[in-house]
Design an enzyme around this catalytic site. Sequence first.
Site, short mmCIF file in Angstrom:
data_model
loop_
_atom_site.label_atom_id
_atom_site.label_comp_id
_atom_site.label_asym_id
_atom_site.label_seq_id
_atom_site.Cartn_x
_atom_site.Cartn_y
_atom_site.Cartn_z
N LYS A 1 3.69 79.84 24.26
CA LYS A 1 4.78 79.05 24.84
C LYS A 1 4.22 77.90 25.69
O LYS A 1 4.68 76.75 25.61
CB LYS A 1 5.68 79.96 25.68
CG LYS A 1 6.67 79.25 26.56
CD LYS A 1 7.65 78.43 25.73
CE LYS A 1 8.42 77.48 26.61
NZ LYS A 1 9.81 77.71 26.62
N CYS B 1 10.84 72.27 31.99
CA CYS B 1 9.89 73.00 31.14
C CYS B 1 8.62 72.20 30.92
O CYS B 1 7.54 72.61 31.33
CB CYS B 1 10.55 73.28 29.79
SG CYS B 1 12.16 74.03 29.97
N1 SAJ Z 1 10.47 62.70 26.12
C1 SAJ Z 1 9.88 61.45 26.01
N2 SAJ Z 1 9.48 61.02 24.79
C2 SAJ Z 1 9.64 61.79 23.66
C3 SAJ Z 1 10.23 63.06 23.78
C4 SAJ Z 1 10.64 63.50 25.02
O1 SAJ Z 1 9.72 60.72 27.01
O2 SAJ Z 1 9.26 61.30 22.59
C5 SAJ Z 1 10.91 63.19 27.44
C6 SAJ Z 1 12.41 63.41 27.54
O3 SAJ Z 1 13.09 62.22 27.81
C7 SAJ Z 1 12.49 64.40 28.68
C8 SAJ Z 1 11.22 65.23 28.49
O4 SAJ Z 1 10.37 64.46 27.68
O5 SAJ Z 1 12.45 63.74 29.93
C9 SAJ Z 1 11.44 66.59 27.88
O6 SAJ Z 1 12.39 66.52 26.84
P1 SAJ Z 1 12.22 67.29 25.46
O7 SAJ Z 1 13.40 66.99 24.62
O8 SAJ Z 1 10.90 66.99 24.86
O9 SAJ Z 1 12.12 68.83 25.86
P2 SAJ Z 1 13.00 69.84 26.77
O10 SAJ Z 1 12.35 69.92 28.11
O11 SAJ Z 1 14.44 69.55 26.73
O12 SAJ Z 1 12.74 71.22 25.96
C10 SAJ Z 1 11.41 71.65 25.72
C11 SAJ Z 1 11.26 72.00 24.24
N3 SAJ Z 1 9.87 72.20 23.90
C12 SAJ Z 1 9.27 71.55 22.87
O13 SAJ Z 1 9.86 70.76 22.17
C13 SAJ Z 1 7.84 71.89 22.60
C14 SAJ Z 1 12.06 73.27 23.93
O14 SAJ Z 1 11.84 73.69 22.59
C15 SAJ Z 1 11.66 74.39 24.90
O15 SAJ Z 1 12.40 75.59 24.65
C16 SAJ Z 1 11.97 73.92 26.31
O16 SAJ Z 1 11.14 72.77 26.56
C17 SAJ Z 1 11.67 75.05 27.26
O17 SAJ Z 1 12.63 75.70 27.73
O18 SAJ Z 1 10.49 75.34 27.50
#
Ligand code: SAJ
Length: 429
Positions: free
Chosen positions: A216, A270
Site C-alpha cells: 500500500k 494519502c
Molecule cells: N495529482 C496531480 N497530478 C496527477 C494526479 C494527481 O497533481 O497527475 C494530485 C491531485 O490533484 C491530488 C493528489 O495528487 O492533489 C492526490 O490525488 P490522487 O487522485 O492521485 O489520489 P487520492 O489521494 O485521491 O487517492 C490515492 C489513490 N492511490 C493511487 O492512485 C496509487 C487511491 O487509490 C488510494 O486508495 C488513496 O490514495 C488512499 O486512500 O490511499
Amino acid sequence: MDFNTISVIGLGYIGLPTAAVIASRRKKVVGVDINQHAVDTINRGDIHIVEPELDIVVHAAVKEGYLRATTTPEPADAFLIAVPTPFKAENGNDHVPDLSYIEAASKAIAPALKQGDLVILESTSPVGATEQMAAWLAEARPDLTFPQTHGEESDIRVAHCPERVLPGHVVRELVENDRVIGGMTAKCSKVATALYQIFVEGECITTTARTAEMAKLTENSFRDVNIAFANELSIICDKIDISVWELIRLANRHPRVNILQPGPGVGGHCIAVDPWFIVSETPEEARLIRTAREVNDGKPQWVIDKVNEAVGKFLSENPDKTAKDVTIACFGLAFKPDIDDLRESPALKIARLVSEAQPGNVLAIEPNIKSLDISGLKLTGIEDGLGADIFVLLVDHREFKGNSPELRLDKIIIDTRGIWSGKPLLQGQ
Ligand code: SAJ
C-alpha cells in the site's frame, strides 16, 4: 467460513462505504465510531461524508436492517478496522506515524473477541503495524491465543488488507479493485479472503501482513514520485519558457512514457502522507521517495511566488494602481477536481496564503462548496471571479474547463493545471 455479523470500526471515508457495501450483500453489519453525530446520522439512513452513490447504498442498508451504527463495539465474527493513521502531533516535522487510533480501536474491540474471530487492519499503516495490533489484542485478552505465538492454531486470526479505493469512485472501486490480503499466517489469509469474497469482484491475492503493508505504501509512493516528476518538469519548463503541457503530451506519445500532470502540489490524506511512513522507517535508503515528497510539498510556495510576480507585473503595467487595487481570483480550493474535499488541499493553502500576503481583494471560486470560513478569502461565483485582474487556476474542476474568451483577454493567468492557457505557466511573461 460463515460470517454472520461483521463489525467495521471507524465509519469514515473507507469504513462507512465498506460497511454499507458488505451490508448490501445481505450480511449483518455493525458499524462502530466514537463520533456520536456520525452514528446518529447513519442510523437515520443518512451520511456525514460526501461520496457519490454512498447515500443510496447506506440508506438502503439501514432501511433493510442490515446496517446499524453504535459507539460501543459488540461481538461479531469479523472486525474490520478502518481508523486514521496520521503523524504524531508532537513530532510533526519528523513525519512519524501515529498508531494511537489503531491502539484505541484494538483495545475497544478486545473485550468483544471470541475464539474463531477474524481481525483485519485496513488502515494504511507503517510496516509492522499489524503485528503491533495483534500484540495489543493479545495483551488485552490473555485468555485467547494469537498468531504471533500460536501460528495456524491461534484462536484469533489477524490480517492486513489495505484499502486502495479512489475518493470519488469508492463504491465502484471497493467492489471492482483487486485486494492484497496479508495474513499473519496462511490460515489468517485464507479466512480474510473468504470475508472479502463476500463483496469483492476483483482478485484477492494473498501475501504476508508486512508485504501487504508495504504494498500500500508503495502504491501511493509510486504515484507521489511520478507527480513530483511532473511538478519538477513544470518548474524547469517555466524557467526555460516551454509549455510543460505540450511537452508532456509529446513525450507521452512514446510507447513506454506516461508522465502524470503537474499541479499546485499534492493534497489529500494519502499520497502526501503515506510515503513518509517509508521514509520514517528507512531514512537513509528512501532518498528518492523523500525528495519526491519535498518537491511536491514545495510546489505551493512556488505558485505563491508566481502570484507575487504577477502582482508586480500588473503594477508595472498599471502605474496608476497600488497593490490594494489588485484583485486576485483563485479558481478552485479542493484537493482535486470535482470534489468538495478541502482537507490537505494545496489549492486552499495557496489561496489562504495569498489572501494573507496581498492587500487587495482575494476571491475564491469553488463551485463544490457553499460556505467558507477563512478571513480574507471571499467565496464568489465564477462570473464575479472573471472580473479579477489576476486569475490563479488551482483545480481543474469541470466548471472551469472550456474556452471562455474572458479567460484569455488582457488578464494575467497563472494556470497550474494547464486547462486555460496551455502556455508557460505565467501567461504573457
Ligand atoms: N495529482 C496531480 N497530478 C496527477 C494526479 C494527481 O497533481 O497527475 C494530485 C491531485 O490533484 C491530488 C493528489 O495528487 O492533489 C492526490 O490525488 P490522487 O487522485 O492521485 O489520489 P487520492 O489521494 O485521491 O487517492 C490515492 C489513490 N492511490 C493511487 O492512485 C496509487 C487511491 O487509490 C488510494 O486508495 C488513496 O490514495 C488512499 O486512500 O490511499
